[in-house]
Enzyme design. Sequence first.
Site, mmCIF file in Angstrom:
data_model
loop_
_atom_site.group_PDB
_atom_site.id
_atom_site.type_symbol
_atom_site.label_atom_id
_atom_site.label_comp_id
_atom_site.label_asym_id
_atom_site.label_seq_id
_atom_site.Cartn_x
_atom_site.Cartn_y
_atom_site.Cartn_z
ATOM 1 N N SER A 1 -2.800 14.376 -2.387
ATOM 2 C CA SER A 1 -2.055 13.354 -3.463
ATOM 3 C C SER A 1 -2.977 12.594 -4.106
ATOM 4 C CB SER A 1 -1.148 12.593 -2.370
ATOM 5 O OG SER A 1 -0.849 11.320 -3.286
ATOM 6 N N CYS B 1 7.953 10.308 -12.612
ATOM 7 C CA CYS B 1 7.319 10.817 -11.373
ATOM 8 C C CYS B 1 6.067 11.598 -11.692
ATOM 9 C CB CYS B 1 8.041 11.259 -10.365
ATOM 10 S SG CYS B 1 7.751 11.492 -8.482
ATOM 11 N N GLU C 1 0.734 19.009 -2.070
ATOM 12 C CA GLU C 1 0.055 17.867 -1.774
ATOM 13 C C GLU C 1 -0.051 17.437 -0.269
ATOM 14 O OE1 GLU C 1 0.976 14.781 -4.308
ATOM 15 O OE2 GLU C 1 0.665 15.788 -6.245
#
Length: 586
Positions: free
Chosen positions: A483, A131, A457
């Site tokens: 993001s 991730c 984000e």
Amino acid sequence: MPSTAENGHSSKIQSQDVTEGLGKAPARAMFRAMGYDDEDLSQPLIGIANPAADVTPCNVHLDRLADRARAGLDAAGGTPIEFGTITVSDGISMGTEGMKGSLISREVIADSVELVAFAERLDGLVVMGGCDKNMPGMMIAAIRADLPSVFLYGGSIMPGRHRGQDVTIQNVFEACGAVASGQMTEGELDEMERHACPGAGACGGMFTANTMASISEAIGFAPLGSASPPAEADERDAVAREAGRLAVEAIETRRRPSDFLSKESFENAIALQVAVGGSTNGVLHLLAMAAEAGVDLSIEEFDAISRRTPKIGDFQPGGRRVMNDLHEVGGVPVILKELLDHGLLHGDARTVTGETLAEALDRVDPPAIAELDVDYLYTVDEPKNEEGAIRILTGNLAPDGAVLKVTGADDLHFEGTARVFESEEAATAYVQEGHIESGDVIIIRNEGPKGGPGMREMLGVTAARDGQGHAEDVALITDGRFSGATRGISIGHVAPEAAAGGPIAAVRDGDAITIDIPDRRIDVALSPAEMEARLADWSPPAPQYTTGVLAKYGALFGSAARGAVSSPQPDIPASTDGSPSATESS
């Protein structure tokens, strides 16, 4: 007996501290309790840092890949020592208070892996990431430990299918905005939700995870071709096995991150980032990695490299395609070859394989873009955009810099009116309720590294705007982050941040804001005297958290203009006239 590498010295680097000598009998006894035998203890001990978890599809499959890496280590004569660390899902926590933990997780990952490697006297590392914050966290840990290390990416998810079209998580976020504005029914959103993420892997576009995975190849932390195989493909298993083998080789040859990370390798990483339209988060993470590596890298250098490096990839969020499309034609080496052939990379930069980047590309021999019959890759001579996707803006609103990824017109000159919000929640509610109008400039402040804390984000608010059709006529500006899936006029990393008394703290509703991409400017229509007067009346907000991990890292984080690192770094002094600060210019 200790093992000996081909060069004649022991293949161990520091594990002899816990495996050799009479006084280490207690340590060996504990190893034997876990099933290690004499042969295991005679070989180099190599950590497999595995952030597998059930909290995100990005990491849910990493145990499988750790097993493959273990097999590669075993076959090459290394002893695997697997251990875990945390991850958080940006996609799940997005739009919630929990998103404040995302950037902090980068630091916790780096700290925890560094500590295990140091305390357990490991000889090398395979650092795994699935991730967004895993990738920089793991590479930062390897840089700090400076043990022979290989980065292993978990791979990206395949796109979902919705009504005959490929879709990703970006489409789902934007569909929420479309429903709010009446452009999509809740039933269609429900249908898209159920098909957008068909299995394991990181978000499929050139968002933060795939940006950092691609960078791992360009900077030399991972072998060429390792970033693009999908998470559930057989090729991903082969990549994992090779990472184990390569880690043993790196130990035998004493090939450490400090041997291949250089100013040139960071410049290669930036060139790749801007050429494919990679995430703005890559700016933050590369600055942090450079700080840990002792490489002098400034935020202005991203803009300089972007000016000379055209955008040649058309990937989501601004484009049409995903990582698997790039994989099908040869992966990241295809982009690197095109850049190298046109003198836009340092071919002599070294990599974890021991080769130079040019040598590695010769060995891999990727196809030339000009020979490919695809509509999402462009040549340097006939690019998608003449300049790269990342722009660093300065001005009296962001004297130490702000970051924009160009996903639309690259000659934009935008003038609008400020609508100021003190948090993401307040701005999101305003946008979702349909109040935005063409020409608005949504200012979201107190979301920086210290002010958030954690520099959230904000894909929820950008997607809500974009889903209502305002990606190019409503600007969003924040001292937080956006993001990797964000598109449109979205400017983040404004520095100094509001909580540090930066000029963004002085902006008021109704102020005129000018964004000039060609001139790299972001300004508020205030005289120096008015700016000074407003800031003189300003007082810092009280910390939102006074105990626990958020309070700790909120106090430790530095400026976004230097990567928001939490280890000691010199501060960049704030200015308000739009000129580079003294530290920044030095």
